[in-house]
Motif scaffolding. Structure first.
Motif, PDB file in Angstrom:
ATOM      1  N   MET A   1       0.842  -1.196   0.000  1.00  0.00           N
ATOM      2  CA  MET A   1       0.000   0.000   0.000  1.00  0.00           C
ATOM      3  C   MET A   1       0.875   1.244   0.000  1.00  0.00           C
ATOM      4  SD  MET A   1      -3.263   0.883   0.049  1.00  0.00           S
ATOM      5  CE  MET A   1      -4.209  -0.456   0.793  1.00  0.00           C
ATOM      6  N   LYS A   3       1.617   4.880   0.836  1.00  0.00           N
ATOM      7  CA  LYS A   3       1.146   5.838   1.823  1.00  0.00           C
ATOM      8  C   LYS A   3       1.249   7.263   1.256  1.00  0.00           C
ATOM      9  CE  LYS A   3       2.416   2.879   5.705  1.00  0.00           C
ATOM     10  NZ  LYS A   3       3.229   2.750   6.939  1.00  0.00           N
ATOM     11  N   MET A   5       0.366  11.564   1.429  1.00  0.00           N
ATOM     12  CA  MET A   5       0.086  12.755   2.240  1.00  0.00           C
ATOM     13  C   MET A   5      -0.320  13.888   1.302  1.00  0.00           C
ATOM     14  SD  MET A   5       2.476  14.858   4.927  1.00  0.00           S
ATOM     15  CE  MET A   5       1.685  16.095   6.005  1.00  0.00           C
ATOM     16  N   TRP A  23      -8.459   6.139  -4.072  1.00  0.00           N
ATOM     17  CA  TRP A  23      -7.111   5.734  -3.659  1.00  0.00           C
ATOM     18  C   TRP A  23      -6.951   4.214  -3.604  1.00  0.00           C
ATOM     19  CZ3 TRP A  23      -4.057   9.831  -3.730  1.00  0.00           C
ATOM     20  CH2 TRP A  23      -4.609  11.102  -3.461  1.00  0.00           C
ATOM     21  N   MET A  28      -3.358   2.722  -2.857  1.00  0.00           N
ATOM     22  CA  MET A  28      -2.891   3.911  -2.149  1.00  0.00           C
ATOM     23  C   MET A  28      -3.772   4.182  -0.934  1.00  0.00           C
ATOM     24  SD  MET A  28      -2.062   6.609  -5.247  1.00  0.00           S
ATOM     25  CE  MET A  28      -0.967   6.183  -6.606  1.00  0.00           C
ATOM     26  N   GLU A  29      -3.190   4.836   0.041  1.00  0.00           N
ATOM     27  CA  GLU A  29      -3.925   5.189   1.265  1.00  0.00           C
ATOM     28  C   GLU A  29      -3.432   6.538   1.766  1.00  0.00           C
ATOM     29  OE1 GLU A  29      -4.584   3.507   5.848  1.00  0.00           O
ATOM     30  OE2 GLU A  29      -2.980   2.711   4.558  1.00  0.00           O
ATOM     31  N   VAL A  31      -2.563   8.906   4.499  1.00  0.00           N
ATOM     32  CA  VAL A  31      -2.226   8.727   5.913  1.00  0.00           C
ATOM     33  C   VAL A  31      -2.027  10.046   6.644  1.00  0.00           C
ATOM     34  CG1 VAL A  31      -1.195   6.467   5.505  1.00  0.00           C
ATOM     35  CG2 VAL A  31       0.239   8.519   5.374  1.00  0.00           C
ATOM     36  N   ASN A  47       6.270  10.085  10.642  1.00  0.00           N
ATOM     37  CA  ASN A  47       5.394   9.164   9.919  1.00  0.00           C
ATOM     38  C   ASN A  47       6.007   8.772   8.580  1.00  0.00           C
ATOM     39  OD1 ASN A  47       2.569   9.209  11.452  1.00  0.00           O
ATOM     40  ND2 ASN A  47       3.349  11.308  11.427  1.00  0.00           N
ATOM     41  N   SER A  48       5.656   7.592   8.124  1.00  0.00           N
ATOM     42  CA  SER A  48       6.161   7.083   6.857  1.00  0.00           C
ATOM     43  C   SER A  48       5.226   7.512   5.719  1.00  0.00           C
ATOM     44  CB  SER A  48       6.262   5.563   6.893  1.00  0.00           C
ATOM     45  OG  SER A  48       6.631   5.054   5.632  1.00  0.00           O
ATOM     46  N   VAL A  49       5.773   8.177   4.718  1.00  0.00           N
ATOM     47  CA  VAL A  49       5.011   8.626   3.550  1.00  0.00           C
ATOM     48  C   VAL A  49       5.823   8.303   2.292  1.00  0.00           C
ATOM     49  CG1 VAL A  49       4.098  10.624   2.301  1.00  0.00           C
ATOM     50  CG2 VAL A  49       3.812  10.470   4.781  1.00  0.00           C
ATOM     51  N   GLU A  50       5.149   7.757   1.295  1.00  0.00           N
ATOM     52  CA  GLU A  50       5.837   7.404   0.051  1.00  0.00           C
ATOM     53  C   GLU A  50       5.478   8.330  -1.103  1.00  0.00           C
ATOM     54  OE1 GLU A  50       5.839   2.700  -0.034  1.00  0.00           O
ATOM     55  OE2 GLU A  50       4.137   3.533   1.080  1.00  0.00           O
TER      56      GLU A  50
END
Length: 371
Positions: A1, A3, A5, A23, A28-29, A31, A47-50
């Protein structure tokens, strides 16, 4: 998934994107969200964001400033910019800072959300594929595309020339300049995602100029799998533009002069431009220029100029907190009352009413270099 923002100082835009975009269909999500660059960095720190979607025009810390920090601190993060104004300079700067795509907000109502996300998702997947040093390599055998770390110094210098190389008309009519520009573009060895982004921005610029000829809108494919596909696409675009320019019953020299006039008008919007002045600059008599302009562009010069000025004024009203007088001057009106009267004639409301009906205005990050 993947992530995601979203960063935009308009809460309604953030909530709208979060709820309306499919999404989940593209793995995709969302977050996180933030109203400016500083708050975005605070969130990213813990936080982890891709994938980061960011507006360009925001208070406190603009999207451009945010992209600069993200490129250094989170080099593996994918970034996409949200922009109201399709200003080539803004978009070029964002692409130079590593953005893989951009979304023009004015097109969101016309474009299906699935197409937008699908394009971004495919670009991420393409970028994630390992580069094979074989004949399947993007550019050619034994020539792998440069990594981001290798290409950054060159991009800051050479990619600036992309606009100048391809915004002119010579490559459309003559084989040698076209072949030379293809060669120079290939020699830049831009990573495929960045090459796609630059071509995407250029296609918008071409549409601004050549749709006035009544041609078909230039569209980008979802992705390019090889340099050969880029060459084929650019050749097809060249043919498309040439056919559009051949429609009027005028010589190529006349068509080129009219298109140069359109370009001058847009680049010098705040100046007291008149058809007589522009006709002189493109070496045509005023009466013949007026006739040719209307036949080729589809509207007389004063009408076209007035409409373009009001459209640009709408942008400033929506996305800046500048005064009505300042906006009037930026789009070529020295008399605020005359500007307001013209604005009302074309839109049905005064500039102040338009701004209040569509939002309070948001401070742009140094729009067009003004302070």
């Amino acid at each position: 998934m993947i992530k995601v923002m979203i960063v935009d100082d308009d809460k309604l835009v953030r909530k709208g994107l979060m709820s309306a975009m499919p999404w989940g269909e593209f793995d995709m999500e969302v977050v996180g969200e933030a109203s400016n660059g500083e708050k975005a960095l605070e969130f990213l720190a813990v936080n982890s964001v891709e994938l980061l979607l960011t507006d360009l025009a925001m208070p406190v810390m603009s999207g451009i400033e945010l992209l600069k920090v993200v490129r250094k601190q989170y080099p593996s993060m994918y970034t996409v910019v949200l922009t109201f104004h399709q200003d080539f300079e803004y978009i070029q700067e964002a692409l130079r800072l590593g953005a893989i795509d951009y979304i023009a907000k004015v097109q969101l109502e016309k474009e299906r959300f699935e197409e937008v996300l699908g394009r971004i998702h495919k670009r991420i997947l393409e970028d994630a594929k390992p580069v094979q040093p074989t004949s399947e390599d993007f550019y050619a055998a034994n020539h792998r595309p440069q990594a981001d770390s290798e290409v950054q110094p060159a991009m800051g210098r050479d990619a600036d020339h992309l606009k100048d190389m391809w915004a002119g008309l010579e490559w459309i009519h003559h084989e040698e300049p076209f072949a030379a520009q293809l060669r120079q573009l290939k020699e830049l060895r831009l990573p495929p995602t960045k090459l796609f982004g630059h071509l995407y921005a250029l296609s918008d610029k071409w549409n601004q100029y050549f749709l006035t000829l009544g041609g078909t809108a230039i569209k980008m494919p979802d992705a390019f799998d090889s340099w050969q596909e880029v060459e084929v696409w650019l050749t097809e675009i060249r043919d498309l533009i040439r056919k559009a320019m051949e429609k009027p019953a005028y010589s190529q020299e006349v068509v080129d002069s009219v298109m140069k006039a359109v370009r001058i008008m847009k680049e010098e919007l705040q100046e007291p431009v008149t058809s007589a002045m522009i006709a002189k600059r493109v070496n045509m008599s005023r009466s013949y220029f007026s006739q040719c302009f209307k036949d080729i562009v589809g509207a007389n010069f004063s009408e076209y100029l007035r409409n373009h000025r009001i459209e640009k004024a709408k942008e400033y009203l929506l996305y800046s907190n500048k005064t009505i007088l300042w906006i009037a001057e930026q789009v070529g009106y020295m008399d605020e009352k005359y500007f307001s009267r013209t604005f009302r004639e074309l839109t049905g409301c005064l500039p102040s009413e338009f701004r209040s009906q569509n939002g309070t205005g948001r401070e742009m990050s140094n729009p067009r270099g003004d302070v």
